[in-house]
Scaffold this active site. Structure first.
Site, short mmCIF file in Angstrom:
data_model
loop_
_atom_site.label_atom_id
_atom_site.label_comp_id
_atom_site.label_asym_id
_atom_site.label_seq_id
_atom_site.Cartn_x
_atom_site.Cartn_y
_atom_site.Cartn_z
N GLU A 119 0.14 3.62 1.71
CA GLU A 119 0.16 4.04 3.11
C GLU A 119 1.55 3.78 3.73
OE1 GLU A 119 -2.36 5.65 4.48
OE2 GLU A 119 -1.78 5.62 6.59
N TYR A 133 -1.61 0.30 10.65
CA TYR A 133 -1.85 -0.36 9.36
C TYR A 133 -0.63 -0.22 8.45
CZ TYR A 133 -3.63 -0.86 4.57
OH TYR A 133 -3.79 -1.21 3.25
N SER A 171 0.81 -1.22 0.00
CA SER A 171 0.00 0.00 0.00
C SER A 171 0.84 1.27 0.00
CB SER A 171 -0.88 0.00 1.26
OG SER A 171 -1.43 1.26 1.48
P1 NAP Z 1 -11.44 -4.49 1.73
O1 NAP Z 1 -12.58 -4.14 0.85
O2 NAP Z 1 -11.41 -3.96 3.12
O3 NAP Z 1 -11.38 -6.10 1.79
C1 NAP Z 1 -10.57 -6.74 2.74
C2 NAP Z 1 -10.80 -8.23 2.61
O4 NAP Z 1 -10.01 -8.90 3.62
C3 NAP Z 1 -12.26 -8.66 2.87
O5 NAP Z 1 -12.56 -9.75 2.04
C4 NAP Z 1 -12.22 -9.10 4.32
O6 NAP Z 1 -13.23 -10.01 4.67
C5 NAP Z 1 -10.86 -9.78 4.35
N1 NAP Z 1 -10.33 -9.96 5.69
C6 NAP Z 1 -10.12 -9.02 6.63
N2 NAP Z 1 -9.60 -9.56 7.74
C7 NAP Z 1 -9.48 -10.89 7.49
C8 NAP Z 1 -9.04 -12.01 8.25
N3 NAP Z 1 -8.60 -11.86 9.51
N4 NAP Z 1 -9.07 -13.23 7.69
C9 NAP Z 1 -9.53 -13.39 6.43
N5 NAP Z 1 -9.97 -12.38 5.66
C10 NAP Z 1 -9.96 -11.15 6.19
O7 NAP Z 1 -10.06 -4.09 1.07
P2 NAP Z 1 -9.74 -3.74 -0.48
O8 NAP Z 1 -9.96 -2.27 -0.68
O9 NAP Z 1 -10.38 -4.71 -1.36
O10 NAP Z 1 -8.14 -3.93 -0.48
C11 NAP Z 1 -7.58 -5.21 -0.77
C12 NAP Z 1 -6.16 -5.24 -0.21
O11 NAP Z 1 -5.39 -4.20 -0.80
C13 NAP Z 1 -6.05 -5.03 1.30
O12 NAP Z 1 -4.96 -5.79 1.77
C14 NAP Z 1 -5.72 -3.56 1.44
O13 NAP Z 1 -5.04 -3.31 2.65
C15 NAP Z 1 -4.86 -3.35 0.21
N6 NAP Z 1 -4.83 -2.02 -0.36
C16 NAP Z 1 -6.01 -1.40 -0.66
C17 NAP Z 1 -5.98 -0.15 -1.26
C18 NAP Z 1 -7.24 0.57 -1.63
O14 NAP Z 1 -7.18 1.79 -1.87
N7 NAP Z 1 -8.38 -0.12 -1.73
C19 NAP Z 1 -4.73 0.45 -1.55
C20 NAP Z 1 -3.57 -0.23 -1.25
C21 NAP Z 1 -3.63 -1.49 -0.67
P3 NAP Z 1 -14.70 -9.48 5.13
O15 NAP Z 1 -15.43 -9.18 3.86
O16 NAP Z 1 -15.25 -10.63 5.89
O17 NAP Z 1 -14.48 -8.25 5.96
N1 GDD Z 2 -12.43 7.14 6.28
C1 GDD Z 2 -12.59 8.46 6.45
N2 GDD Z 2 -13.75 8.93 6.98
N3 GDD Z 2 -11.60 9.29 6.06
C2 GDD Z 2 -11.80 10.62 6.20
C3 GDD Z 2 -12.96 11.17 6.75
C4 GDD Z 2 -14.00 10.27 7.16
O1 GDD Z 2 -15.05 10.66 7.65
N4 GDD Z 2 -12.85 12.50 6.76
C5 GDD Z 2 -11.66 12.80 6.23
N5 GDD Z 2 -11.00 11.66 5.91
C6 GDD Z 2 -9.65 11.58 5.33
C7 GDD Z 2 -8.69 10.67 6.09
O2 GDD Z 2 -8.15 11.34 7.24
C8 GDD Z 2 -7.64 10.41 5.01
O3 GDD Z 2 -6.71 11.47 4.97
C9 GDD Z 2 -8.45 10.43 3.70
O4 GDD Z 2 -9.72 10.99 4.04
C10 GDD Z 2 -8.66 9.06 3.09
O5 GDD Z 2 -9.16 8.20 4.10
P1 GDD Z 2 -9.69 6.72 3.72
O6 GDD Z 2 -10.71 6.80 2.66
O7 GDD Z 2 -10.08 6.06 5.01
O8 GDD Z 2 -8.42 6.01 3.05
P2 GDD Z 2 -6.90 5.93 3.52
O9 GDD Z 2 -6.11 6.75 2.56
O10 GDD Z 2 -6.73 6.22 4.96
O11 GDD Z 2 -6.57 4.38 3.31
C11 GDD Z 2 -6.96 3.73 2.11
O12 GDD Z 2 -5.94 3.82 1.15
C12 GDD Z 2 -4.73 3.14 1.49
C13 GDD Z 2 -3.75 3.38 0.34
O13 GDD Z 2 -3.09 4.58 0.51
C14 GDD Z 2 -7.28 2.27 2.48
O14 GDD Z 2 -7.87 1.65 1.37
C15 GDD Z 2 -6.04 1.48 2.82
O15 GDD Z 2 -6.35 0.11 2.98
C16 GDD Z 2 -5.05 1.66 1.67
O16 GDD Z 2 -3.87 0.93 1.92
#
Ligand code: NAP
Ligand code: GDD
Length: 346
Positions: free
Chosen positions: A134, A155, A132
């Site tokens: 992050e 995280y 990520s």
């Molecule tokens: P997501 O929608 O939160 O999905 C997470 C998945 O992990 C869900 O299927 C969840 O199951 C499963 N999970 C969580 N805890 C688990 C556990 N203890 N054992 C087995 N399964 C578990 O995340 P996503 O947005 O698809 O992201 C996929 C991956 O990419 C994650 O690793 C995330 O950290 C990473 N990532 C995401 C982003 C982004 O912007 N979306 C960016 C960079 C990296 P449930 O459905 O039961 O909760």
């Molecule tokens: N969730 C959330 N809720 N975020 C908020 C809010 C709120 O009400 N208000 C402001 N924010 C700001 C957060 O402080 C952050 O700066 C930004 O919105 C994005 O927050 P999220 O959408 O929760 O995503 P994230 O950037 O913290 O994390 C996501 O992206 C990562 C990749 O950079 C997640 O998908 C992570 O799993 C992923 O790795």
């Protein structure tokens, strides 16, 4: 069409659902790990369900949890996949401050459990780690594969551990193990407590007269927001190369939370300033201020390039919420006000 077998952890998540669609379309047999819950958690993949009694079925689901190493090992041995897409994680940054130990166990150690099983059993599979942006945390933008990590959350720390575990298994044991360092990617399937989906849903509901305001935290943070449906293609490409490597996947542009909010509200003809309220519970103890990815390596070596930028992403997410409200297809949305009322971080 391929005859390969893939195992997806996190198949019920946003990315898992898009990746499953992609791999099934390519002819893969797909196995997914699902957490047992007292309510159904498979909504994102229900449209892909196949009766396992059907001899033509190519999608199979198995109960399992990342914190249960024995189960992970028995599933890997039983399925013996060609490719493992390790997407499962406790993926919410704000929640990781509340649950740092669980986040470390699932998001960090979960990766080691899988890699160590693959090594010990000598499984001939390729491994994708969902790393990520992050991890870059406070490192100045633009961030690329060579940028030093400075994580700002439990995280992020857990993802840095998992990143290095993946590289270490590659370097120490010659495993085909790669890190996809993906910047934020969103979609109508995004979890309701991530800011883009929370805002898209709120804009649609406010327009429909179902609520009047939405509470948010920091509006100044900038993110490189892309479209999840495009990003899973980069994951697949990473496992089709001659040699394993790590890649940044991003759009190369960023906008602030405030700008994304404005795009969403403007799309339904509303002025966001009349509806957005500040709530400090959505602030984080440490924030990541500015992420912008340089994905030129992925473009050059994988031939991957995104087409959707934040303004279009906002429009397509709001359109999906408006359509869902119109067709009364709102089971997930119904949780929004409940979560807000319960004070759940999001
Ligand atoms: P997501 O929608 O939160 O999905 C997470 C998945 O992990 C869900 O299927 C969840 O199951 C499963 N999970 C969580 N805890 C688990 C556990 N203890 N054992 C087995 N399964 C578990 O995340 P996503 O947005 O698809 O992201 C996929 C991956 O990419 C994650 O690793 C995330 O950290 C990473 N990532 C995401 C982003 C982004 O912007 N979306 C960016 C960079 C990296 P449930 O459905 O039961 O909760
Ligand atoms: N969730 C959330 N809720 N975020 C908020 C809010 C709120 O009400 N208000 C402001 N924010 C700001 C957060 O402080 C952050 O700066 C930004 O919105 C994005 O927050 P999220 O959408 O929760 O995503 P994230 O950037 O913290 O994390 C996501 O992206 C990562 C990749 O950079 C997640 O998908 C992570 O799993 C992923 O790795």
């Amino acid at each position: 069409m391929t005859s390969k077998t893939a195992l997806i952890t996190g198949i019920t998540g946003q990315d898992g659902s898009y990746l499953t669609e992609l791999l099934l379309a390519k002819g893969y047999q797909v196995h997914g790990i699902v957490r047992r819950a007292s309510t159904f958690n498979t909504q994102r993949i229900d449209h892909l369900y196949q009766d396992p009694h059907d001899p033509e079925a190519r999608l199979f689901l198995h109960y399992g949890d990342l914190t249960d190493g024995t189960r992970m090992a028995s599933l890997l041995e039983q399925i013996c996949p060609d490719e493992v897409y390790h997407l499962a994680a406790q993926s919410h940054v704000r929640v990781s401050f509340d649950e740092p130990e669980f986040t470390g166990n699932a998001t960090g150690l979960g990766t080691t459990r899988l890699l160590e099983t693959i090594r010990v059993m000598g499984l001939p599979c390729r491994f994708y780690q969902a790393s990520s942006s992050e991890m870059f945390g406070s490192a100045p933008p633009p961030q690329h594969e060579g940028t030093a990590f400075h994580p700002r959350s439990p995280y992020g720390v857990a993802k840095v551990y998992a990143y290095w575990a993946t590289r270490n298994y590659r370097e120490a044991y010659g495993m085909y193990a790669v890190n996809g360092i993906l910047f934020n990617h969103e979609s109508p399937r995004r979890g309701l407590t991530f800011v883009t989906r929370k805002v898209a849903l709120a804009a649609a509901r406010i327009k429909a007269g179902l609520q009047d305001e939405v509470h948010l935290g920091n509006l100044e943070a900038r993110r490189d927001w892309g479209y999840a449906a495009e990003y899973v293609n980069a994951m697949w490409r990473m496992l089709q190369q001659d040699a394993p490597d790590d890649y940044v996947v991003a759009t190369g542009t960023s906008c602030s939370v405030r700008e994304f909010v404005a795009y969403c509200f403007a799309h339904v003809g509303l002025d966001w300033r009349n509806h957005v309220r500040f709530d400090e519970r959505y602030l984080r103890p440490a924030e990541v201020d500015h992420l912008v990815g340089d994905a030129s390596k992925a473009e050059q070596l994988l031939g991957w390039r995104p087409t959707v930028q934040a303004p279009e992403l906002a429009r397509l997410m709001v359109d999906a919420e408006v359509n869902a409200l119109r067709t009364q297809c709102v089971p997930a949305q119904a949780h929004g006000p409940v979560l807000a009322a319960a004070g759940v971080a999001g």
